[in-house]
Design an enzyme around this catalytic site. Sequence first.
Site, mmCIF file in Angstrom:
data_model
loop_
_atom_site.group_PDB
_atom_site.id
_atom_site.type_symbol
_atom_site.label_atom_id
_atom_site.label_comp_id
_atom_site.label_asym_id
_atom_site.label_seq_id
_atom_site.Cartn_x
_atom_site.Cartn_y
_atom_site.Cartn_z
ATOM 1 N N CYS A 152 0.822 -1.210 0.000
ATOM 2 C CA CYS A 152 0.000 0.000 0.000
ATOM 3 C C CYS A 152 0.860 1.266 0.000
ATOM 4 O O CYS A 152 2.044 1.246 0.331
ATOM 5 C CB CYS A 152 -0.945 0.008 1.193
ATOM 6 S SG CYS A 152 -0.135 0.314 2.757
ATOM 7 N N CYS B 128 0.804 3.838 1.996
ATOM 8 C CA CYS B 128 1.340 4.303 3.275
ATOM 9 C C CYS B 128 2.563 3.500 3.696
ATOM 10 O O CYS B 128 3.408 4.000 4.430
ATOM 11 C CB CYS B 128 0.269 4.327 4.364
ATOM 12 S SG CYS B 128 -0.363 2.740 4.871
#
Length: 147
Positions: A56, A58
């Site tokens: 992902c 993040c």
Amino acid sequence: MAQNFYFQQMQMMVQPMRDELTQVGFQELTTPEEVDAALQGEGSKGTTLLVVNSVCGCAAGLARPAVALSLKNEKTPAHLYTVFAGQDRDATAQARSYFKELPPSSPSFVLMKDGKVVHMVHRHEIEGNSLEVISQYLTNAYDQYCD
């Protein structure tokens, strides 16, 4: 044949994400047996940081750079391990069995001392924070638990 091609393509795509951690000293755990050997053996003595890695955004923009920054702290964990959620599923499930009382989170950081969880930084604490803030979550824990 197509499934094997997809698997190879995915492996090539995530390799740089794996390398970001191994290049700063983390050992990848890709099987349940490797997880058990690390978290039950010598790796369970003293402090251990386990990073649950992820593809992902993040993880890429925050988690991996923040953990690398945190390792510049004076005190750091004795053992550094990582599992890759969504890629090494069995290894990730086995790692999570060591802290099953905590909700699964990817990415996340789990600090253990003598085989017991003493601190965890969940995805919701990573998202929306700066590298410095995330790194500070970790270094505060290192200062408290690491020798």
